[in-house]
Design an enzyme around this catalytic site. Structure first.
Site, PDB file in Angstrom:
ATOM      1  N   VAL A   1       0.871  -1.186   0.000  1.00 34.04           N
ATOM      2  CA  VAL A   1       0.000   0.000   0.000  1.00 34.04           C
ATOM      3  C   VAL A   1       0.900   1.224   0.000  1.00 34.04           C
ATOM      4  CG1 VAL A   1      -1.991  -1.014   1.201  1.00 34.04           C
ATOM      5  CG2 VAL A   1      -0.150   0.023   2.540  1.00 34.04           C
ATOM      6  N   ALA A   2       0.330   2.363  -0.367  1.00 34.59           N
ATOM      7  CA  ALA A   2       1.064   3.619  -0.232  1.00 34.59           C
ATOM      8  C   ALA A   2       0.898   4.109   1.203  1.00 34.59           C
ATOM      9  CB  ALA A   2       0.511   4.645  -1.215  1.00 34.59           C
ATOM     10  N   ASP A   3       2.013   4.371   1.865  1.00 32.68           N
ATOM     11  CA  ASP A   3       1.960   4.907   3.237  1.00 32.68           C
ATOM     12  C   ASP A   3       1.820   6.417   3.187  1.00 32.68           C
ATOM     13  OD1 ASP A   3       2.218   2.441   4.393  1.00 32.68           O
ATOM     14  OD2 ASP A   3       4.305   2.701   5.027  1.00 32.68           O
TER      15      ASP A   3
ATOM     16  N   GLU B   1      -2.433  -9.176   6.438  1.00 29.86           N
ATOM     17  CA  GLU B   1      -3.085  -8.007   5.834  1.00 29.86           C
ATOM     18  C   GLU B   1      -3.897  -8.401   4.603  1.00 29.86           C
ATOM     19  OE1 GLU B   1      -0.581  -4.123   7.121  1.00 29.86           O
ATOM     20  OE2 GLU B   1       0.303  -5.250   5.483  1.00 29.86           O
TER      21      GLU B   1
ATOM     22  N   ARG C   1      13.000  -3.748  23.932  1.00 33.55           N
ATOM     23  CA  ARG C   1      13.623  -4.847  24.704  1.00 33.55           C
ATOM     24  C   ARG C   1      14.141  -5.963  23.795  1.00 33.55           C
ATOM     25  NH1 ARG C   1       9.014  -6.032  28.915  1.00 33.55           N
ATOM     26  NH2 ARG C   1       7.863  -5.543  27.029  1.00 33.55           N
TER      27      ARG C   1
ATOM     28  N   ASP D   1       8.837  -5.261  10.141  1.00 32.90           N
ATOM     29  CA  ASP D   1       9.072  -5.733   8.770  1.00 32.90           C
ATOM     30  C   ASP D   1      10.567  -5.862   8.500  1.00 32.90           C
ATOM     31  OD1 ASP D   1       6.323  -5.594   8.480  1.00 32.90           O
ATOM     32  OD2 ASP D   1       6.395  -3.546   7.690  1.00 32.90           O
TER      33      ASP D   1
HETATM   34  O1  RIB Z   1       4.457  -2.529   9.323  1.00 33.54           O
HETATM   35  C1  RIB Z   1       4.293  -1.234   8.821  1.00 33.54           C
HETATM   36  C2  RIB Z   1       3.322  -1.233   7.694  1.00 33.54           C
HETATM   37  O2  RIB Z   1       2.051  -1.586   8.179  1.00 33.54           O
HETATM   38  C3  RIB Z   1       3.151   0.119   7.036  1.00 33.54           C
HETATM   39  O3  RIB Z   1       4.012   0.270   5.938  1.00 33.54           O
HETATM   40  C4  RIB Z   1       1.684   0.136   6.664  1.00 33.54           C
HETATM   41  O4  RIB Z   1       1.471   0.179   5.299  1.00 33.54           O
HETATM   42  C5  RIB Z   1       1.081  -1.116   7.277  1.00 33.54           C
HETATM   43  O5  RIB Z   1       0.866  -2.106   6.360  1.00 33.54           O
END
Ligand code: RIB
Length: 307
Positions: free
Chosen positions: A11-13, A140, A224, A253
């Protein structure tokens, strides 16, 4: 063929920095806005490719300007895309609030076309999944697609990683398809119904997930570090800091992408956790998600400093 195959979304953030979140019905002034590439699956694929892994992503995009950002992002990082084009939908977007004082975030994702990733999309990429060393997915995109991909990977002897984000109710038979699950603290709480505020609580929650059939539980614990626990060992790996934390978005990620690369290189799983921690440790010192992922040289340099 790729060593690392990732099923997930792009997705575009749309990232807004502000001192606090607005209350319902309120408008506040922010301090900055950035549009950039995001989506957990895409971010993880970029992290893995930048860390030196031969990486493919399986996903769905609309036919629009955000899809162009996806393709440009993957081309720059060296990710091989396997895309179903969906002219009936749109490439999705995420609203990301970043708190100025801490760099912590709150996110809403509208997955758009990627929210329509299907079992058929997965079947079309069966040989790709079967040829991988490590397969990763998240939550997602629709769960039936994740389940089918995990089944294919498991049947082919591919190491399976589920990053259960965002948290969702999961059946035990799906968890049993996972060699490793990588939830953060809040996702672990949602999955188990147990609190995760201390290391001892994280160990108990990991045991609950092991009892439900996962091969190993790797809980990311923010500042932590991470806890790795399977049926024979339990190891806490502290955070590996690369400097001041600016933006924690995408840290999980970065961790998953780096961890997967180290596994494909045949490293011991605890070494792989350290590699993931270093990848995340660098990413949080930079703004954004995919654009914050470090190169292999940067990760090796940080690990060399600490050893
Ligand atoms: O983990 C971060 C990501 O979660 C973001 O880039 C956003 O797009 C969501 O998917």
């Amino acid at each position: 063929m790729s060593d690392i195959v990732i099923l997930g979304i792009f997705v575009a953030d749309t990232a807004y920095r502000a001192d606090r979140q607005p209350k319902m019905g309120e408008t506040i002034l922010g301090t900055s806005f950035v549009l950039g590439p995001g989506g957990k699956g895409s971010n993880q694929s970029v992290a893995a490719a930048m860390a030196g892994g031969k990486t493919s992503i399986i996903t769905r995009l609309g036919k629009d300007a955000f899809a162009d950002i996806a393709r440009a992002t993957w081309a720059k990082a060296g990710v091989t895309p396997h895309v179903t084009e969906d002219a009936e939908s749109y490439t999705g977007a995420a609203y990301i609030f970043i708190e100025n004082a801490t760099g912590n975030n709150a996110i809403i994702v509208a997955a758009g076309a990627a929210g329509r990733i299907s079992v058929e999309d997965v079947e079309a990429n069966r040989a790709l999944i079967e040829g991988a060393k490590v397969f990763i997915t998240q939550l997602e995109q629709p769960i039936p697609a994740a389940r089918r991909a995990l089944e294919i990977a498991r049947a082919a002897g591919v190491r399976t990683i589920l990053n259960p984000a965002p948290a969702a109710p999961l059946d035990d038979d799906l968890l049993a398809l996972c060699d490793i699950v990588t939830p953060n603290e809040s996702e672990t709480e949602s999955l188990t119904g147990l609190p995760v505020t201390t290391l001892a609580e994280a160990e108990l929650a990991a045991d609950a997930l092991l009892a439900r059939g996962v091969g190993a539980c790797l809980i990311t614990l923010g500042e932590r570090g991470a806890l790795y626990r399977d049926r024979t060992r339990s190891v806490h790996v502290p955070v590996i800091s690369a400097g001041k934390v600016l933006d924690t978005t995408g840290a999980g990620d970065a961790f998953n992408g780096g961890f997967a690369v180290a596994l494909t290189e045949g490293r011991d799983v605890i070494d792989a956790v350290r590699f993931g921690c270093a990848t995340a440790g660098i990413s949080v010192t930079r703004p954004g998600t995919a654009p914050a992922m470090p190169s292999r040289a940067e990760i090796d340099a940080l690990l060399a400093c600490g050893s």
